[in-house]
Design an enzyme around this catalytic site. Structure first.
Site, PDB file in Angstrom:
ATOM      1  N   GLU A  37       0.852  -1.246   0.059  1.00 40.30           N
ATOM      2  CA  GLU A  37       0.063   0.098   0.214  1.00 40.30           C
ATOM      3  C   GLU A  37       1.032   1.286  -0.040  1.00 40.30           C
ATOM      4  OE1 GLU A  37      -2.443  -3.220   1.833  1.00 40.30           O
ATOM      5  OE2 GLU A  37      -0.392  -2.576   2.106  1.00 40.30           O
ATOM      6  N   HIS A  87     -10.422  -5.310  10.424  1.00 39.34           N
ATOM      7  CA  HIS A  87     -10.873  -4.973   8.715  1.00 39.34           C
ATOM      8  C   HIS A  87     -12.044  -3.896   9.071  1.00 39.34           C
ATOM      9  CE1 HIS A  87      -7.839  -8.048   7.809  1.00 39.34           C
ATOM     10  NE2 HIS A  87      -8.271  -8.052   6.523  1.00 39.34           N
TER      11      HIS A  87
END
Length: 656
Positions: free
Chosen positions: A409, A471
């Protein structure tokens, strides 16, 4: 090669750097003193550039990844003839100076990228190298080459210790970016002392494992550096790491030690360094005359190279008029095609906004060929597949528009920045919203640098469900909104998702983060019939009118617009207005708009599946239907019920 001119330039870099840092009483003399030769030979003999036109599109790019050594860059830019004056050098690290503490994009002529946090510069360089290959594949013809340049970067131990450099360099090797050349200033010193304490790995073997060519030489042999660059250029399928053995703070009394890394030499130290280097001890900001003369002669050569390129470009454009029109569209972000926006039926269609985003992405990709990008190994969940495109970008397919970043990322975000800084293309990147934390340092630099990166963040709340609290982003929206110059868009249905994409592509000077749902959301009727323009202008609009002076106005974002509409049906006898706040930051800035949309309601209630931070100015704490603790693992509906985040629970709040 004019060795004397290069030596005079290296000596002048050392002179200007130590004096500027001493005058500012702040700075890092170690790198500019230790690595002056590579800057001198790079700008004098190796790079294709023209100081008279720092925006020449086919110039070689140079990024000082080790940005703390900024005086190295400012000195060589001044000597080479960029718009960096001696007065600018003398005002190093002062408010408003063109020579700030670390290089900043837009502040200084010739500076390609903001490169303060270590490691981010080399990652940006990877993006620039990718952009060069993409444009070359699209626009070069068998007869004419109009895109043909290299990307150079100077890194130190700190850059290679930071994880983002590992992510980016691993991908660069996989993608075989042969026109990326990194110089490694190997002095084995960091702030706390010798790097042997913390950084004992074999860098050469590490980079060879990444798929790089590794070369070695001395920082102080300019002829050798030129030969090493020629060897690097001869390797077409591997980026090159040129390891240059150096002495940090070369010439200073405390050379080779940690003490010279990040503190001025002091008056006595400067005098001793000048004596050791052969500089006049009684002069400050001294430039060896041969350096100015060297670049005065070189500037004719630099200008001639650009003129030759312009002639090549004109011949190419004359023979390829359609490509020339497309070139103009790429570099000026004009449409290259037409595509109708997706159409949805209110009350019938209920797609997840991530699915709607996927359709909108393809709409934008059809309209703008220069839009490229991909996700961090989440193409399926993020819905970032560009249909009918040129495929996945790879060493075999440089025309590919889809970039597979892998699980990287941070590097993804910096590579986006590099592509966008290069020009001619616009890059997006995607991951789950909760993983924006992995790229946040890059997002901050992009915001500071006014780079219009586009971020697609899906799985935006507790409705992720079974994957659990790791998450399920709770604080993430507030965290993103807290960064200045970052636009955060959270659409409430598929139609708003299209508008979010149009706003993102239209951005010119700031990153845009779009947050999309995993769960399906009903497309709703909009009370404001001009809502598309209203939301683009104000960041919010009225979804449900609730009368001219409602009892309650609900300010909702994303999936909570649907939740608010459902809850309002369960509260008979009260007039309830529902406002969709697509862009809270934009909405925050205009009190007149706030008053108009809230409509004099007796009570304001907020609904967002995240923490209440940032909403305090609109509603009291008890009227914030938010989540201030982490989520839970389980089916989405069960998690929402467990946490009390349902229309029924919201209706209870509205009834109070």
């Amino acid at each position: 090669m004019n060795i004397k001119g290069i030596e005079a330039t290296a000596l002048s870099i050392r002179s200007l750097s130590m004096d500027a840092i001493q005058k500012a009483k702040s700075g890092h003399p170690g790198l500019p003193l230790g690595a002056a030769e590579v800057a001198a030979v790079l700008y004098g003999e190796i790079m294709k550039h023209n100081p008279a036109d720092s925006a020449w599109v086919d110039r070689d790019r140079f990024v000082l990844s080790a940005g703390h050594g900024s005086m190295l860059l400012y000195s060589i830019l001044h000597l080479a003839g960029y718009k960096v004056s001696m007065d600018d050098i003398k005002s190093f690290r002062q408010v408003g100076s063109k020579c700030p503490g670390h290089p900043e994009r837009g502040m200084t002529d010739g500076v390609e990228s903001t490169s303060g946090p270590l490691g981010q510069g080399i990652a940006v360089s990877v993006g620039m190298a990718i952009a060069e290959t993409m444009l070359a594949a699209r626009f070069n013809t068998p007869k004419h080459t109009i895109v043909d340049h290299y990307t150079y970067t100077l890194v130190g131990e700190g850059c290679l210790e930071e994880g983002v450099s590992s992510e980016a360099c691993s991908l660069a090797g996989t993608l075989k970016l042969g026109k990326l050349i990194a110089f490694y200033d190997e002095n084995k010193i960091s702030i706390d002392g010798s790097t042997t304490v913390t950084f004992s790995e074999d860098i050469a073997k590490r980079y060879e494992a990444y798929g790089w060519q590794v070369l070695r030489g001395s920082m102080y042999n300019v002829e050798e550096i030129v030969k090493l660059v020629e060897e690097a250029k001869a390797e077409k399928d591997k980026p090159s790491l040129i390891i240059l053995k150096s002495v940090i703070g070369y010439g200073a009394p405390n050379q080779g030690t940690a003490d010279v890394h990040g503190a001025p030499l002091g008056e006595e130290g400067c005098a001793a360094a000048k004596k050791a280097l052969g500089l006049p001890a009684d002069k400050t900001f001294y430039v060896v005359p041969e350096s100015y003369a060297y670049f005065e002669e070189k500037r004719k050569e630099f200008a001639a190279k650009e003129e030759a390129w312009k002639a090549e470009f004109d011949a190419w454009a004359k023979e390829n008029p359609e490509l020339a029109v497309k070139w103009d569209a790429y570099w000026n972000e004009k449409p290259t095609g037409e595509a109708a926006a997706p159409v949805y039926k209110a009350g019938e269609d209920k797609p997840a906004t991530r699915d709607a985003s996927g359709k909108s992405l393809n709409c934008m990709a059809d309209r703008y060929e220069w839009l490229v990008g991909g996700s961090a190994d989440l193409q399926g969940p993020n819905k970032t597949k560009v249909k009918n495109d040129d495929g996945t970008y790879s060493p075999e397919n440089r025309k590919g528009r889809t970039i597979e970043y892998g699980i990287r990322e941070f590097a993804m975000s910096q590579i986006q920045s590099g592509i966008n800084l290069h020009g001619g293309l616009r890059a997006f990147g995607a991951t789950f919203l909760v993983f924006s934390d992995y790229l946040r340092p890059s997002l901050r630099v992009a915001a500071l640098s006014k780079i219009p990166n586009i971020y697609i963040f899906t799985h935006d709340s507790i409705y992720v469900g079974e994957d659990g609290p790791t998450h399920q982003p709770i604080e993430t929206l507030a965290a993103l909104r807290s960064i200045p110059n970052v636009q955060v868009l959270r659409p409430g249905d598929a139609e708003e998702s299209q508008i979010a994409w149009e706003m993102a592509v239209a951005s010119k000077d700031h990153p845009v983060c779009m947050a999309f749902t995993r769960q399906g959301l009903a497309v709703y009727e909009k009370a404001d019939k001009d809502w598309q323009n209203s939301v683009k202008k104000n960041g919010a609009y009225i979804v449900q009118e609730g009368g001219s002076c409602p009892d309650i106005t609900v300010l909702a974002t994303g999936s909570e617009v649907n939740l608010a509409l459902d809850a309002a049906k369960l509260v008979p006898g009260k007039s309830i207005r529902v406002v969709s706040v697509l862009d809270k930051t934009m909405f925050d800035k205009n009190e007149e708009v706030q008053k108009k949309l809230i409509g004099g309601a007796k009570r304001v209630v907020v609904a967002e599946a995240g923490i209440s931070m940032g909403w305090e100015g609109y509603a009291k704490k008890s009227d914030c239907f938010t989540l201030n603790d982490f989520g839970e693992s389980g089916p989405a509906a069960k998690v929402a019920e467990h946490l009390g985040f349902t229309p029924e629970k919201f209706a209870e709040l509205l009834k109070k």
